[in-house]
Design an enzyme around this catalytic site. Structure first.
Site, PDB file in Angstrom:
ATOM      1  N   GLU A 102      -2.112  10.653 -10.171  1.00 59.05           N
ATOM      2  CA  GLU A 102      -1.038  11.530  -9.718  1.00 59.05           C
ATOM      3  C   GLU A 102       0.125  11.173  -9.026  1.00 59.05           C
ATOM      4  O   GLU A 102       0.199   9.886  -8.497  1.00 59.05           O
ATOM      5  CB  GLU A 102      -1.722  12.515  -8.671  1.00 59.05           C
ATOM      6  CG  GLU A 102      -2.871  13.262  -9.287  1.00 59.05           C
ATOM      7  CD  GLU A 102      -3.688  13.935  -8.456  1.00 59.05           C
ATOM      8  OE1 GLU A 102      -4.172  15.323  -8.635  1.00 59.05           O
ATOM      9  OE2 GLU A 102      -4.351  13.443  -7.325  1.00 59.05           O
TER      10      GLU A 102
ATOM     11  N   CYS B 175       6.338  10.483  -4.923  1.00 60.97           N
ATOM     12  CA  CYS B 175       5.224   9.765  -4.447  1.00 60.97           C
ATOM     13  C   CYS B 175       4.472   9.547  -5.506  1.00 60.97           C
ATOM     14  O   CYS B 175       4.037  10.423  -6.319  1.00 60.97           O
ATOM     15  CB  CYS B 175       4.276  10.638  -3.389  1.00 60.97           C
ATOM     16  SG  CYS B 175       2.955   9.810  -3.007  1.00 60.97           S
TER      17      CYS B 175
ATOM     18  N   CYS C  96      -8.754   2.531  -5.484  1.00 62.72           N
ATOM     19  CA  CYS C  96      -8.210   1.561  -4.629  1.00 62.72           C
ATOM     20  C   CYS C  96      -9.559   0.607  -4.142  1.00 62.72           C
ATOM     21  O   CYS C  96     -10.656   1.370  -3.996  1.00 62.72           O
ATOM     22  CB  CYS C  96      -7.458   2.321  -3.688  1.00 62.72           C
ATOM     23  SG  CYS C  96      -6.968   0.857  -2.340  1.00 62.72           S
TER      24      CYS C  96
ATOM     25  N   CYS D 167     -10.594   2.725   2.418  1.00 59.07           N
ATOM     26  CA  CYS D 167     -10.434   3.283   3.805  1.00 59.07           C
ATOM     27  C   CYS D 167     -11.160   4.495   3.905  1.00 59.07           C
ATOM     28  O   CYS D 167     -11.506   5.259   2.856  1.00 59.07           O
ATOM     29  CB  CYS D 167      -8.932   3.674   4.007  1.00 59.07           C
ATOM     30  SG  CYS D 167      -7.667   2.342   3.944  1.00 59.07           S
TER      31      CYS D 167
ATOM     32  N   CYS E 185      -9.870   8.129   3.100  1.00 57.42           N
ATOM     33  CA  CYS E 185      -8.722   8.258   1.938  1.00 57.42           C
ATOM     34  C   CYS E 185      -9.716   8.543   0.878  1.00 57.42           C
ATOM     35  O   CYS E 185     -10.669   7.841   0.539  1.00 57.42           O
ATOM     36  CB  CYS E 185      -8.262   7.015   1.619  1.00 57.42           C
ATOM     37  SG  CYS E 185      -7.300   7.128   0.276  1.00 57.42           S
TER      38      CYS E 185
ATOM     39  N   GLY F  30      -3.842   4.202  -4.725  1.00 58.29           N
ATOM     40  CA  GLY F  30      -3.658   2.644  -4.959  1.00 58.29           C
ATOM     41  C   GLY F  30      -3.065   1.870  -3.679  1.00 58.29           C
ATOM     42  O   GLY F  30      -2.264   2.674  -3.002  1.00 58.29           O
ATOM     43  N   GLU F  31      -3.326   0.789  -3.766  1.00 56.60           N
ATOM     44  CA  GLU F  31      -2.662  -0.366  -2.790  1.00 56.60           C
ATOM     45  C   GLU F  31      -1.657  -1.000  -3.602  1.00 56.60           C
ATOM     46  O   GLU F  31      -1.812  -1.900  -4.427  1.00 56.60           O
ATOM     47  CB  GLU F  31      -3.882  -1.227  -2.089  1.00 56.60           C
ATOM     48  CG  GLU F  31      -3.217  -2.220  -1.224  1.00 56.60           C
ATOM     49  CD  GLU F  31      -2.097  -1.967  -0.427  1.00 56.60           C
ATOM     50  OE1 GLU F  31      -2.250  -1.279   0.441  1.00 56.60           O
ATOM     51  OE2 GLU F  31      -0.924  -2.599  -0.542  1.00 56.60           O
TER      52      GLU F  31
ATOM     53  N   SER G  28       4.224   1.352   0.640  1.00 57.23           N
ATOM     54  CA  SER G  28       3.336   1.552   1.948  1.00 57.23           C
ATOM     55  C   SER G  28       1.986   0.511   1.746  1.00 57.23           C
ATOM     56  O   SER G  28       1.524   0.746   0.652  1.00 57.23           O
ATOM     57  CB  SER G  28       2.938   3.039   2.099  1.00 57.23           C
ATOM     58  OG  SER G  28       1.969   3.256   2.695  1.00 57.23           O
TER      59      SER G  28
ATOM     60  N   LEU H 168      -1.514   2.028   9.840  1.00 55.84           N
ATOM     61  CA  LEU H 168      -2.134   1.279  11.168  1.00 55.84           C
ATOM     62  C   LEU H 168      -3.361   1.977  11.342  1.00 55.84           C
ATOM     63  O   LEU H 168      -4.303   1.089  11.379  1.00 55.84           O
ATOM     64  CB  LEU H 168      -1.045   1.255  12.293  1.00 55.84           C
ATOM     65  CG  LEU H 168      -1.027   0.178  13.347  1.00 55.84           C
ATOM     66  CD1 LEU H 168      -1.070  -1.240  12.151  1.00 55.84           C
ATOM     67  CD2 LEU H 168       0.039   0.244  14.221  1.00 55.84           C
TER      68      LEU H 168
ATOM     69  N   ASN I  15      -6.022  14.921   6.136  1.00 50.22           N
ATOM     70  CA  ASN I  15      -6.234  15.628   5.165  1.00 50.22           C
ATOM     71  C   ASN I  15      -7.611  15.612   5.001  1.00 50.22           C
ATOM     72  O   ASN I  15      -7.940  14.637   4.020  1.00 50.22           O
ATOM     73  CB  ASN I  15      -5.306  16.040   3.936  1.00 50.22           C
ATOM     74  CG  ASN I  15      -3.940  16.082   4.385  1.00 50.22           C
ATOM     75  OD1 ASN I  15      -3.683  17.176   4.974  1.00 50.22           O
ATOM     76  ND2 ASN I  15      -3.108  15.152   4.148  1.00 50.22           N
TER      77      ASN I  15
ATOM     78  N   CYS J 261      -1.035  13.951   1.555  1.00 50.18           N
ATOM     79  CA  CYS J 261      -1.413  12.620   1.609  1.00 50.18           C
ATOM     80  C   CYS J 261      -3.189  12.661   1.528  1.00 50.18           C
ATOM     81  O   CYS J 261      -3.770  13.154   2.225  1.00 50.18           O
ATOM     82  CB  CYS J 261      -1.086  12.016   3.040  1.00 50.18           C
ATOM     83  SG  CYS J 261       0.535  11.807   3.354  1.00 50.18           S
TER      84      CYS J 261
HETATM   85  N1  SAH Z   1      -2.547   2.180  -0.089  1.00 51.82           N
HETATM   86  C1  SAH Z   1      -1.327   2.475   0.680  1.00 51.82           C
HETATM   87  C2  SAH Z   1      -0.506   3.454  -0.128  1.00 51.82           C
HETATM   88  C3  SAH Z   1      -1.210   4.653  -0.522  1.00 51.82           C
HETATM   89  S1  SAH Z   1      -2.055   5.576   0.932  1.00 51.82           S
HETATM   90  C4  SAH Z   1      -1.453   2.483   1.898  1.00 51.82           C
HETATM   91  O1  SAH Z   1      -2.693   2.547   2.423  1.00 51.82           O
HETATM   92  O2  SAH Z   1      -0.542   2.719   2.592  1.00 51.82           O
HETATM   93  C5  SAH Z   1      -0.585   6.522   1.654  1.00 51.82           C
HETATM   94  C6  SAH Z   1      -0.614   6.749   3.032  1.00 51.82           C
HETATM   95  O3  SAH Z   1      -1.653   8.111   3.024  1.00 51.82           O
HETATM   96  C7  SAH Z   1      -1.292   5.794   3.949  1.00 51.82           C
HETATM   97  O4  SAH Z   1      -0.756   5.844   5.219  1.00 51.82           O
HETATM   98  C8  SAH Z   1      -2.763   6.390   4.044  1.00 51.82           C
HETATM   99  O5  SAH Z   1      -3.288   5.761   5.182  1.00 51.82           O
HETATM  100  C9  SAH Z   1      -2.612   7.813   4.166  1.00 51.82           C
HETATM  101  N2  SAH Z   1      -3.871   8.460   3.902  1.00 51.82           N
HETATM  102  C10 SAH Z   1      -4.745   8.500   2.872  1.00 51.82           C
HETATM  103  N3  SAH Z   1      -5.729   9.341   3.006  1.00 51.82           N
HETATM  104  C11 SAH Z   1      -5.368   9.953   3.781  1.00 51.82           C
HETATM  105  C12 SAH Z   1      -5.867  11.453   4.278  1.00 51.82           C
HETATM  106  N4  SAH Z   1      -6.971  11.933   3.866  1.00 51.82           N
HETATM  107  N5  SAH Z   1      -5.080  12.455   5.157  1.00 51.82           N
HETATM  108  C13 SAH Z   1      -4.052  11.834   5.650  1.00 51.82           C
HETATM  109  N6  SAH Z   1      -3.333  10.616   5.081  1.00 51.82           N
HETATM  110  C14 SAH Z   1      -4.118   9.887   4.405  1.00 51.82           C
HETATM  111 FE1  SF4 Z   2      -6.567   2.696   1.829  1.00 55.42          FE
HETATM  112 FE2  SF4 Z   2      -4.147   3.411   0.916  1.00 55.42          FE
HETATM  113 FE3  SF4 Z   2      -6.224   2.400  -0.847  1.00 55.42          FE
HETATM  114 FE4  SF4 Z   2      -6.307   4.812   0.333  1.00 55.42          FE
HETATM  115  S1  SF4 Z   2      -5.073   4.185  -1.009  1.00 55.42           S
HETATM  116  S2  SF4 Z   2      -8.044   3.364   0.342  1.00 55.42           S
HETATM  117  S3  SF4 Z   2      -5.439   4.695   2.437  1.00 55.42           S
HETATM  118  S4  SF4 Z   2      -5.240   1.314   0.842  1.00 55.42           S
END
Ligand code: SAH
Ligand code: SF4
Length: 381
Positions: free
Chosen positions: A91, A104, A111, A115, A118, A165-166, A197, A220, A301, A344
């Site tokens: 997306e 975005c 990924c 996390c 996410c 994705g990362e 990011s 972080l 979210n 996000c």
């Molecule tokens: N992988 C990278 C970039 C994609 S995620 C990263 O982790 O930075 C982009 C942002 O969305 C990150 O800061 C992530 O922590 C945040 N994010 C992921 N899942 C989320 C959620 N369910 N609610 C709010 N922010 C979220």
């Molecule tokens: Fe973590 Fe970013 Fe990958 Fe989601 S997209 S699992 S926030 S590293």
């Protein structure tokens, strides 16, 4: 096999042109047709010699992933879902604001970081996107929006690699994609307006600083290693001291004099005032104090499988106050596109159910883009 010209930055395109016996300046012309005009049909590139156009038709194409769906939010946010093959979809989200238009973009299908909070992470890793698949998101969105808005000038002023994705785990494809975004012959975006990011792939942050120092955001989410290990499993490999050390090194190259630190607000997990104070204390130990970073608090979210809740608004406020009292610039991210699941971490919520994706793909083949970003899906807006 035909080369996909969306895979090349300008240097790559010059090398491709050399390979078919053409001068480098042809690459500049071609690059401008593709990225500045959104043209995908060589026969329409009228200032290129007919012999070159014929050669290109045989050896190359301009191929973006098919559009599966488009959703527009009441707040103007637009989300597109692209079919990248093999049952995977990614997306991109356009977020209009008064003074800018932000896109975005996704860097991977799924990924591997995983996390806790996410939905992309919960989906698991499928594969890296190619440069063409990353660039296509911008190519499509920019030229679609220009047509849709009847605008001949640039619509997208900022790109954030904050989709699925990362990005720093797909470095080889990321770098040429960033160069296309920054090129004056491409999208001409300033380094300050292109943000990568990352969840903290420390050695690759150092490489980015040397190769293509765009604006950096670091996710972080916790003030100590114990908690961060649970939320962002990559922390086991690159703990906070190493991550913040890498931020310190990146600052010397960064196009802005700060790094954005993202912090997802999770109810009862990482959102107490004590944790805010602990975080402020930690950050003060780096880069000579508090001025080097800006905290961006992201209301979580929720999605069903996470088992987590968003911090209540008053808790987010209290957390922000505590950070500001410690001298840290802090903002709370406005959630956009919530009615279309474009906020996000909600991206690809649908995609988790792969059966449904397959079903939709077979139903929606007709929206496949055949001639550049003149999206037929405009009709659903
Ligand atoms: N992988 C990278 C970039 C994609 S995620 C990263 O982790 O930075 C982009 C942002 O969305 C990150 O800061 C992530 O922590 C945040 N994010 C992921 N899942 C989320 C959620 N369910 N609610 C709010 N922010 C979220
Ligand atoms: Fe973590 Fe970013 Fe990958 Fe989601 S997209 S699992 S926030 S590293």
């Amino acid at each position: 096999m035909k080369a996909n010209l969306l895979d090349f930055d300008i240097e790559g395109l010059a090398a491709f042109c050399a390979g078919i016996g053409e001068k480098p300046f042809r690459a500049t012309q071609l690059f401008r047709w593709i990225h500045q005009r959104g043209e995908a049909d060589f026969s329409a590139m009228t200032d290129l010699a007919k012999s070159l156009r014929d050669k290109l038709a045989v050896s190359a194409h301009i191929a973006a992933p098919a559009l599966l769906s488009q959703h527009a939010s009441v707040d103007g946010t637009i989300k597109w879902l692209f079919d990248v093959g093999g049952g995977d979809a990614v997306e991109a989200v356009f977020i209009p604001e008064t003074d800018r238009g932000t896109l975005c973009i996704s860097s991977q299908a799924g990924c591997a970081v995983g996390c806790r909070f996410c939905s992309t992470g919960h989906q698991g890793f499928s594969r890296n996107l190619s440069t063409a698949e990353i660039v296509s998101q911008l190519w499509f969105a920019e030229h679609f929006l220009r047509k849709h808005l009847g605008q001949s000038t640039r619509v997208i002023s900022n790109v954030v690699m904050m989709g699925m994705g990362e990005p720093l785990q797909n470095y080889a494809a990321l770098i040429p994609a960033l160069r296309v975004m920054l090129s004056d012959h491409g999208y001409g975006l300033s380094r300050r307006r292109v943000t990568v990011s990352t969840s903290g792939v420390v050695p690759v942050m150092d490489r980015l600083a040397g190769d293509c120092p765009v604006a950096l955001a670091v996710s972080l989410h916790a003030p100590d290693d114990l908690l961060r290990n649970q939320l962002v499993p990559l922390n086991l490999k690159y703990p906070l001291a190493e991550l913040l050390g890498a931020c310190e090194r990146y600052l010397a190259h960064a196009p802005r004099d700060f790094i954005t630190l993202e912090y997802c607000m999770l109810d009862g997990v990482n959102d107490s005032v004590e944790q805010a104070q602990q975080l402020a204390g930690l950050l003060a130990q780096y880069a000579g104090g508090a001025d080097w970073c800006k905290l961006n608090l992201i209301p979580f979210n929720p999605f069903p499988a996470s088992g987590l809740l968003c911090s209540p608004p008053q808790q987010v406020q209290a957390f922000a106050q505590a950070l500001m009292a410690a001298g840290l610039t802090t903002t709370i991210r406005k959630t956009r596109g919530q009615d279309i699941d474009a906020a996000c971490g909600q991206l690809a919520g649908d995609v988790m159910d792969r059966t449904r994706v397959h079903e939709r793909m077979s139903n929606q083949r007709t929206v496949r883009l055949v001639r550049g970003p003149t999206a037929r899906a405009g009709a659903v807006l």
